[in-house]
Design an enzyme around this catalytic site. Sequence first.
Site, PDB file in Angstrom:
ATOM      1  N   TRP A  88      -3.071  69.310   2.202  1.00 26.71           N
ATOM      2  CA  TRP A  88      -3.100  68.063   1.417  1.00 26.71           C
ATOM      3  C   TRP A  88      -4.571  67.751   1.144  1.00 26.71           C
ATOM      4  CZ3 TRP A  88      -3.242  62.653   3.816  1.00 26.71           C
ATOM      5  CH2 TRP A  88      -2.940  61.667   2.878  1.00 26.71           C
ATOM      6  N   ASP A 129      -0.103  65.933  11.729  1.00 25.30           N
ATOM      7  CA  ASP A 129       0.180  64.983  10.657  1.00 25.30           C
ATOM      8  C   ASP A 129       1.691  65.029  10.421  1.00 25.30           C
ATOM      9  OD1 ASP A 129       0.396  63.457   8.402  1.00 25.30           O
ATOM     10  OD2 ASP A 129      -1.097  64.542   7.227  1.00 25.30           O
ATOM     11  N   LYS A 146       7.697  58.121   3.478  1.00 25.43           N
ATOM     12  CA  LYS A 146       8.748  58.915   2.827  1.00 25.43           C
ATOM     13  C   LYS A 146      10.099  58.692   3.495  1.00 25.43           C
ATOM     14  CE  LYS A 146       4.947  61.008   1.501  1.00 25.43           C
ATOM     15  NZ  LYS A 146       4.240  61.198   0.313  1.00 25.43           N
TER      16      LYS A 146
HETATM   17  C1  LMR Z   1       1.485  63.516  -2.058  1.00 22.14           C
HETATM   18  O1  LMR Z   1       0.960  64.470  -1.457  1.00 22.14           O
HETATM   19  O2  LMR Z   1       1.789  63.571  -3.270  1.00 22.14           O
HETATM   20  C2  LMR Z   1       1.829  62.251  -1.314  1.00 22.14           C
HETATM   21  O3  LMR Z   1       1.656  62.457   0.059  1.00 22.14           O
HETATM   22  C3  LMR Z   1       1.127  61.066  -1.836  1.00 22.14           C
HETATM   23  C4  LMR Z   1      -0.315  61.024  -1.444  1.00 22.14           C
HETATM   24  O4  LMR Z   1      -0.721  60.053  -0.802  1.00 22.14           O
HETATM   25  O5  LMR Z   1      -1.067  61.955  -1.762  1.00 22.14           O
END
Ligand code: LMR
Length: 416
Positions: free
Chosen positions: A140, A222, A260
């Site tokens: 992420w 996480d 979520k």
């Molecule tokens: C995403 O990865 O799209 C979600 O977790 C929203 C975010 O905060 O990035």
Amino acid sequence: MAKIDTRLNVAPVPPDEIFALNGAYAVDTHPQKVSLGVGVYRTDDGKPWPLPVVQKAEKELVVDDDLFRHEYTAIEGDVPFLGIARDLMFGFEGKHSEEEAKSRIGSVQTVAGTGANHLGALFLARHMKPRSVWLSNPSWANHQTIWELAGVPRKTYPYYRAATRSFDFEGMMSTLESEAQEGDAVLLHACAHNPTGLDPNKEQWVAIADLCERKKLFPFFDSAYQGFASGSVEEDAWAVRYFFNNKPDMEMCVAQSFSKNFGLYGQRVGAFHYCTNRSSTSIRDIVVNNLCHLIRGEFSMGPRVGCSIVKKVLTSDELTADWHQDLQVMSSRIKAMRKALYDELVRLQTPGTWEHIIEQNGMFSYTGLSPKQVYALKDKYHIYLLKSGRASISGLSEKNVAYVAQAIDDVIRNEN
Ligand code: LMR
């Protein structure tokens, strides 16, 4: 470039890709536009879905007429909520040493999952001083920002094998084995890895736990999708619980989000849990005390309403059962959409293999589409996904899946 009249030393930073894409989608007026960008749950009509159980809980909260509902909480947050959040994550049922296990965990309320990651990073940076944090490649994107702000150097371990679109377990293990140093933090996605949708299997998690223990690395979980990924809160917490129960001498922490799994995105509900090793209850209290110091200086305390909703649901057997139903609705629809997209691509005989779409887990599919193909999807078809090829499967519906598959088929054949 014109000189900017400011006393600041500022240069533009790139906009956050996920939210920039969301903004671009919002202003697109094309009737067939499709959002596969930000990871949010959508119904088959493409609409947000306030969970029915959340709506019930909200009504009960209003009727309760609690005089304190807008008051300050303690700095660590809503204490009963924290116990509930901890029990959901670590699941102590049937453990002989339940009280001892609970006494190992110090918990504080955070500004959702991002806030929990941030607080944990800041706390470790100040009090553990890891030489590096190891992030999966890819991860992420916000993990990079969070650890950059905490001032901890970031390194990456291999995670994704593009040729086979699979989890690179061997690459991860051999890199951490040969390069990670004692005291380094390792960021692990508890389930539904974002962005790849590829998780270690249980045997692999056991090996990762052994490696962290042997090399004295610090596991930083996480957990953003508990219950949302598989439909089962137990299954999605398996890795966290395994590490906690089987490596009691190893300290670790968990950043927990309720965005979520309760659909409470804008309410910013989360918790940070620090697990001490078995001998250090008093250290646990000092940990919480220091986390409170950081919280007080940054935001004083977490917001109240969202965690009251979660607390209301998880303290009622009836509402908890409803919540499990809602998790099933969300996770099953996502699985059905994976299958629908896969079936369409197979039917169209789109060049390539597409099994990965049904094998990946959780909100996202790492499609394997190139940046050029992603760009063409947006340009020609008004279909929005991240340039890495990450698609939020929840944006698919019975109505648009054939359109999306046909568009993918076109860009695969014509945009190489
Ligand atoms: C995403 O990865 O799209 C979600 O977790 C929203 C975010 O905060 O990035």
